[in-house]
Design a protein around this motif. Sequence first.
Motif, PDB file in Angstrom:
ATOM      1  N   VAL A  80       0.831  -1.388  -0.068  1.00 15.50           N
ATOM      2  CA  VAL A  80      -0.110   0.066   0.148  1.00 15.50           C
ATOM      3  C   VAL A  80       0.806   1.258  -0.015  1.00 15.50           C
ATOM      4  O   VAL A  80       0.752   2.278  -0.619  1.00 15.50           O
ATOM      5  N   ALA A  81       2.003   1.215   0.844  1.00 18.66           N
ATOM      6  CA  ALA A  81       2.852   2.363   0.866  1.00 18.66           C
ATOM      7  C   ALA A  81       3.484   2.762  -0.537  1.00 18.66           C
ATOM      8  O   ALA A  81       3.690   3.910  -0.872  1.00 18.66           O
ATOM      9  N   LYS A  82       4.108   1.785  -0.975  1.00 17.63           N
ATOM     10  CA  LYS A  82       4.746   1.666  -2.309  1.00 17.63           C
ATOM     11  C   LYS A  82       3.775   2.245  -3.477  1.00 17.63           C
ATOM     12  O   LYS A  82       3.889   3.203  -4.274  1.00 17.63           O
ATOM     13  N   GLU A 113      -9.972   3.852  -7.284  1.00 16.92           N
ATOM     14  CA  GLU A 113      -9.469   2.516  -7.420  1.00 16.92           C
ATOM     15  C   GLU A 113      -8.181   2.286  -6.486  1.00 16.92           C
ATOM     16  O   GLU A 113      -8.286   1.090  -6.107  1.00 16.92           O
ATOM     17  N   LEU A 114      -7.358   3.482  -6.110  1.00 19.35           N
ATOM     18  CA  LEU A 114      -6.512   3.111  -5.304  1.00 19.35           C
ATOM     19  C   LEU A 114      -6.787   2.671  -3.997  1.00 19.35           C
ATOM     20  O   LEU A 114      -6.538   1.697  -3.124  1.00 19.35           O
ATOM     21  N   PHE A 115      -7.979   3.299  -3.340  1.00 23.23           N
ATOM     22  CA  PHE A 115      -8.836   2.983  -2.145  1.00 23.23           C
ATOM     23  C   PHE A 115      -9.108   1.497  -2.175  1.00 23.23           C
ATOM     24  O   PHE A 115      -8.987   0.787  -1.032  1.00 23.23           O
ATOM     25  N   SER A 116      -9.801   1.095  -3.239  1.00 21.32           N
ATOM     26  CA  SER A 116     -10.318  -0.179  -3.409  1.00 21.32           C
ATOM     27  C   SER A 116      -9.051  -1.290  -3.426  1.00 21.32           C
ATOM     28  O   SER A 116      -9.105  -2.272  -2.816  1.00 21.32           O
ATOM     29  N   ARG A 117      -8.091  -0.904  -3.948  1.00 26.87           N
ATOM     30  CA  ARG A 117      -6.787  -1.964  -4.022  1.00 26.87           C
ATOM     31  C   ARG A 117      -6.260  -1.873  -2.399  1.00 26.87           C
ATOM     32  O   ARG A 117      -5.878  -3.147  -1.843  1.00 26.87           O
ATOM     33  N   ILE A 118      -6.165  -0.833  -1.635  1.00 24.48           N
ATOM     34  CA  ILE A 118      -5.904  -0.847  -0.324  1.00 24.48           C
ATOM     35  C   ILE A 118      -6.671  -1.548   0.333  1.00 24.48           C
ATOM     36  O   ILE A 118      -6.322  -2.449   1.325  1.00 24.48           O
ATOM     37  N   LEU A 119      -7.958  -1.520   0.393  1.00 30.53           N
ATOM     38  CA  LEU A 119      -9.043  -2.508   1.082  1.00 30.53           C
ATOM     39  C   LEU A 119      -8.651  -3.735   0.760  1.00 30.53           C
ATOM     40  O   LEU A 119      -8.716  -4.789   1.754  1.00 30.53           O
ATOM     41  N   SER A 120      -8.629  -4.354  -0.493  1.00 30.35           N
ATOM     42  CA  SER A 120      -8.516  -5.576  -0.919  1.00 30.35           C
ATOM     43  C   SER A 120      -7.318  -6.207  -0.349  1.00 30.35           C
ATOM     44  O   SER A 120      -6.902  -7.413   0.050  1.00 30.35           O
ATOM     45  N   GLU A 121      -6.061  -5.379  -0.416  1.00 30.12           N
ATOM     46  CA  GLU A 121      -4.742  -6.029   0.283  1.00 30.12           C
ATOM     47  C   GLU A 121      -4.775  -6.052   1.718  1.00 30.12           C
ATOM     48  O   GLU A 121      -4.166  -6.915   2.173  1.00 30.12           O
ATOM     49  N   LEU A 122      -5.661  -5.106   2.530  1.00 28.16           N
ATOM     50  CA  LEU A 122      -5.453  -5.237   3.977  1.00 28.16           C
ATOM     51  C   LEU A 122      -6.470  -6.048   4.634  1.00 28.16           C
ATOM     52  O   LEU A 122      -6.440  -6.498   5.880  1.00 28.16           O
ATOM     53  N   MET A 123      -7.752  -6.010   3.967  1.00 30.70           N
ATOM     54  CA  MET A 123      -8.974  -6.705   4.481  1.00 30.70           C
ATOM     55  C   MET A 123      -8.704  -8.103   5.025  1.00 30.70           C
ATOM     56  O   MET A 123      -9.224  -8.207   6.385  1.00 30.70           O
ATOM     57  N   VAL A 124      -8.164  -8.819   4.294  1.00 32.72           N
ATOM     58  CA  VAL A 124      -8.218 -10.387   4.510  1.00 32.72           C
ATOM     59  C   VAL A 124      -7.117 -10.433   5.799  1.00 32.72           C
ATOM     60  O   VAL A 124      -7.671 -11.061   6.901  1.00 32.72           O
ATOM     61  N   PRO A 125      -5.746 -10.075   5.873  1.00 33.35           N
ATOM     62  CA  PRO A 125      -5.091 -10.124   7.010  1.00 33.35           C
ATOM     63  C   PRO A 125      -5.675  -9.339   8.316  1.00 33.35           C
ATOM     64  O   PRO A 125      -5.470 -10.091   9.411  1.00 33.35           O
ATOM     65  N   VAL A 126      -5.969  -8.142   7.924  1.00 32.43           N
ATOM     66  CA  VAL A 126      -6.581  -7.435   9.291  1.00 32.43           C
ATOM     67  C   VAL A 126      -7.946  -8.125   9.781  1.00 32.43           C
ATOM     68  O   VAL A 126      -7.858  -8.109  11.109  1.00 32.43           O
ATOM     69  N   LEU A 127      -8.761  -8.543   9.199  1.00 34.14           N
ATOM     70  CA  LEU A 127     -10.228  -9.062   9.424  1.00 34.14           C
ATOM     71  C   LEU A 127      -9.469 -10.377   9.929  1.00 34.14           C
ATOM     72  O   LEU A 127     -10.184 -10.748  11.119  1.00 34.14           O
ATOM     73  N   GLY A 128      -8.937 -11.195   9.619  1.00 28.55           N
ATOM     74  CA  GLY A 128      -8.318 -12.402  10.203  1.00 28.55           C
ATOM     75  C   GLY A 128      -7.722 -12.098  11.722  1.00 28.55           C
ATOM     76  O   GLY A 128      -8.059 -12.823  12.803  1.00 28.55           O
TER      77      GLY A 128
END
Length: 389
Positions: free
Chosen positions: A61-63, A81-96
């Motif tokens: 996300v930072a890159k 679109e960037l916001f959607s990519r951030i959510l898709s990248e962080l959602m699974v590990p953070v929700l877990g």
Amino acid sequence: MAENDSSQERTEEATPRRREQAREKGQVPRSKELGTAAVLVAAAAGMLMMGGQIGEAMLTVAKSQFELTRAEVFDLGEISELFSRILSELMVPVLGFVLVLFIAGFLGNIGLGGMSFSWQAAAPKASKMSPLAGFKRMFGLQALVELVKSIAKFAVIALVAWALLSVNFDQILQLSSGNPEGAVRDALALLLKLFVLLCSSLLIIVIIDAPYQLWNHNKQLKMTKQEVKDEYKQTEGKPEVKGKIRQLQREMAQRRMMAEVPKADVVVVNPTHYSVALRYDKSINNAPLVVAKGTDEIALKIREIAREHEVPVVSSPALARAVYYSTKLDSPIPEGLFTAVAQILAYVYQLKQFQSGRGRRPIALPTELPIPDDLKAGSERDEDDHAEI
């Protein structure tokens, strides 16, 4: 007076009813330290399992944010679109990770005392708003215990933290000598290890606090001898009421038993005192069952019902007494009486055939049927008692 005071001491363990009432009021053993330790240890374990995924996701996300051009910064579509990519990248590990914390917090809080929800505990009470009751809670024994626990918890964590820093002090100093990327990774790994060990130190507090909470809960629920007696009277009822209930139960059992007499194949009687009704159905049981039995007035009633429904009544005093004493209601007769009862049933079946005109008159039953001595003994003694009466 001394005896009265001693009788009011709470020396008796809580009864199941007392514990049930306490649970209904929301009084269950709870350890806050267990819940806290469960969440922190789970957080440490979650970081061990998913920390790498979360770190990689944050790095990606930072890159992606640093690689944005000036035009893309002012383009709302690109930002969305960037916001959607951030959510898709962080959602699974953070929700877990959050799910692990939620489960750990839930299990940690119900681990001692189980699940319990009480409307009585949630209802507003004047005692909770009383300043005097508040002062008692602030300066009572429980408040003192909580203060000691807090000090002990701080001391344990501080001691463990000092020990961990002392052991890893040289490694911490060496972080500045390596390349920045490797130093960051080593620092994160070291920080995670220290976090896991520091959280695990809370288990020392839990090992002490959980048994104390159980002991304190049981102590609060203890009862006086008078309270135990009063509860017994409330749950069991007065002796005269219990006697009436037992009488009604006996009457109901007798009515059910009498309803089975018309279904019997034969009623074996001792003309003076005993009657036993037998039914034989090979498809249900390999041995005849005792469907009704009784003495004196009940025996007379069994014979009366049998004659009303044309159930054969056969006189065999020794067999009637032996079956009465050796066999419970709705149970098969013992093996030792098979031969004697078989002769009775064979006689009854032949008699029915003769009465319907389809057979010869049966031979009269022998005066003495084959009954083992061990099945005669108890019944003969009781017959002598009846004769004396």
